[in-house]
Design a protein around this motif. Structure first.
Motif, PDB file in Angstrom:
ATOM      1  N   TRP A  12       0.772  -1.294   0.066  1.00  0.00           N
ATOM      2  CA  TRP A  12      -0.019  -0.151   0.092  1.00  0.00           C
ATOM      3  C   TRP A  12       0.874   1.357  -0.193  1.00  0.00           C
ATOM      4  O   TRP A  12       0.578   2.235  -0.555  1.00  0.00           O
ATOM      5  CB  TRP A  12      -0.827   0.035   1.140  1.00  0.00           C
ATOM      6  CG  TRP A  12      -1.928  -0.686   0.893  1.00  0.00           C
ATOM      7  CD1 TRP A  12      -2.063  -1.993   1.127  1.00  0.00           C
ATOM      8  CD2 TRP A  12      -3.377  -0.493   0.776  1.00  0.00           C
ATOM      9  NE1 TRP A  12      -3.572  -2.483   0.954  1.00  0.00           N
ATOM     10  CE2 TRP A  12      -4.438  -1.619   0.743  1.00  0.00           C
ATOM     11  CE3 TRP A  12      -4.050   0.875   0.398  1.00  0.00           C
ATOM     12  CZ2 TRP A  12      -5.604  -1.364   0.196  1.00  0.00           C
ATOM     13  CZ3 TRP A  12      -5.273   1.027  -0.204  1.00  0.00           C
ATOM     14  CH2 TRP A  12      -6.221  -0.330  -0.103  1.00  0.00           C
ATOM     15  N   ASN A  17      -1.695   4.252  -2.103  1.00  0.00           N
ATOM     16  CA  ASN A  17      -3.058   4.507  -2.167  1.00  0.00           C
ATOM     17  C   ASN A  17      -3.679   4.516  -3.381  1.00  0.00           C
ATOM     18  O   ASN A  17      -4.796   5.072  -3.218  1.00  0.00           O
ATOM     19  CB  ASN A  17      -3.429   5.413  -0.961  1.00  0.00           C
ATOM     20  CG  ASN A  17      -5.133   5.193  -0.541  1.00  0.00           C
ATOM     21  OD1 ASN A  17      -5.485   4.168  -0.584  1.00  0.00           O
ATOM     22  ND2 ASN A  17      -5.574   6.349  -0.560  1.00  0.00           N
ATOM     23  N   PHE A  27      -8.607   4.214  -0.948  1.00  0.00           N
ATOM     24  CA  PHE A  27      -9.157   4.159   0.635  1.00  0.00           C
ATOM     25  C   PHE A  27      -9.257   5.701   0.660  1.00  0.00           C
ATOM     26  O   PHE A  27      -8.442   6.431   0.837  1.00  0.00           O
ATOM     27  CB  PHE A  27      -8.314   3.690   1.455  1.00  0.00           C
ATOM     28  CG  PHE A  27      -8.704   3.610   3.028  1.00  0.00           C
ATOM     29  CD1 PHE A  27      -9.751   2.563   3.316  1.00  0.00           C
ATOM     30  CD2 PHE A  27      -8.585   4.727   3.822  1.00  0.00           C
ATOM     31  CE1 PHE A  27     -10.045   2.719   4.617  1.00  0.00           C
ATOM     32  CE2 PHE A  27      -8.877   4.809   5.038  1.00  0.00           C
ATOM     33  CZ  PHE A  27     -10.051   3.708   5.462  1.00  0.00           C
ATOM     34  N   GLU A  35     -16.093   5.777   5.623  1.00  0.00           N
ATOM     35  CA  GLU A  35     -14.837   5.321   5.200  1.00  0.00           C
ATOM     36  C   GLU A  35     -15.155   4.217   3.950  1.00  0.00           C
ATOM     37  O   GLU A  35     -16.023   3.330   4.287  1.00  0.00           O
ATOM     38  CB  GLU A  35     -13.863   4.546   6.102  1.00  0.00           C
ATOM     39  CG  GLU A  35     -13.488   5.572   7.114  1.00  0.00           C
ATOM     40  CD  GLU A  35     -12.314   4.983   8.288  1.00  0.00           C
ATOM     41  OE1 GLU A  35     -12.486   3.839   8.339  1.00  0.00           O
ATOM     42  OE2 GLU A  35     -11.691   5.805   8.885  1.00  0.00           O
ATOM     43  N   ASN A  37     -13.387   1.707   1.031  1.00  0.00           N
ATOM     44  CA  ASN A  37     -12.011   1.133   0.585  1.00  0.00           C
ATOM     45  C   ASN A  37     -12.514   0.112  -0.575  1.00  0.00           C
ATOM     46  O   ASN A  37     -13.128  -0.740  -0.575  1.00  0.00           O
ATOM     47  CB  ASN A  37     -11.450   0.122   1.840  1.00  0.00           C
ATOM     48  CG  ASN A  37      -9.959  -0.590   1.280  1.00  0.00           C
ATOM     49  OD1 ASN A  37      -9.868  -0.355   0.173  1.00  0.00           O
ATOM     50  ND2 ASN A  37      -9.587  -1.025   2.301  1.00  0.00           N
TER      51      ASN A  37
END
Length: 239
Positions: A12, A17, A27, A35, A37
């Motif tokens: 990551w 990201n 994300f 949130e 993802n």
């Protein structure tokens, strides 16, 4: 075996990201409590005998070198089109993307101060855009932060369409490339009607791999900016 926390964090971090193909943010926090993802840690070589690009008896299918970070859509695409997305192609995409992330971060924190500013030309015809993406081995794409889902759909579709045209441009006859140029020209009109300009270039670059180097690879850079963006320099060539 499973992917270790260390390997997951490494993947990551080096991928920034972002999806290694479309560069979408994976994300994000849309609100204080919401949130999202959409990132997936994808195997380049599947451990399953009937899986995409499977090779038997690898020591570790879950090591960092066999993983690429993608959005859900592109994870599905690389596994369904496994003949197009071969092991070699995915390793190239992974390496190119991580090099792009590293370079972007260095510039952001001022580690690349010696590098001169880059100026990209505005692309105003489908023929010019086709010359940039024709037979390109890789793509760098950039765009402004989108504010709405509709905007994300539009920009994401444009970026993916340009890459798709580039991927097949070297496999079609000359008359089909003329049609591609026309279709890209119509796409540029649509982009400008929506309030954007498209900029680009093609450069020959050396891409470094773990096992050595591959020289003289054509890489296309495509950037989409809103017309009112202050970064855009307007130059009158008649003065």
């Amino acid at each position: 075996m499973t992917i270790s926390n260390k390997t997951r964090k490494n993947l990551w971090a080096k991928s920034g990201n972002r999806c290694s193909i479309c560069k979408s943010e994976l994300f994000s926090q849309k609100s204080k409590t919401d949130e999202v993802n959409i990132g997936e840690e994808c195997h380049i070589i599947s451990s399953k005998p009937n899986g995409p690009r499977h090779k038997p008896n690898l020591d570790d299918y879950d090591n960092y070198g066999n993983l690429i970070l993608l959005c859900r859509n592109h994870h599905k695409e690389i596994d369904e089109l496994f003949e197009t997305y071969s092991e070699e192609v995915l390793q190239f995409i992974k390496t190119t993307h991580e090099n792009w992330v590293s370079s972007s971060l260095k510039k952001a924190v001022g580690e690349d101060k010696k590098e001169q500013p880059r100026f990209l030309s505005r692309i105003t015809s489908g023929k010019d855009l086709l010359e940039i993406i024709y037979n390109s081995y890789g793509y760098r794409t950039d765009y402004e932060q989108v504010e709405t889902e509709e905007e994300a759909e539009f920009i994401g579709g444009i970026v993916q369409s340009i890459i798709d045209y580039g991927d097949i441009s070297g496999m079609v006859e000359a008359n089909e490339r003329v049609k591609m140029g026309f279709q890209l020209n119509e796409m540029l009109k649509d982009i400008e009607n929506k309030g954007y300009f498209l900029f680009g270039e093609k450069k020959i670059e050396d891409i470094k791999f773990k096992k050595g180097e591959i020289d003289n690879l054509p890489i296309a850079t495509i950037v989409i900016k809103k017309k009112e963006n202050l970064e855009i320099l307007k130059i009158n060539l008649n003065e």
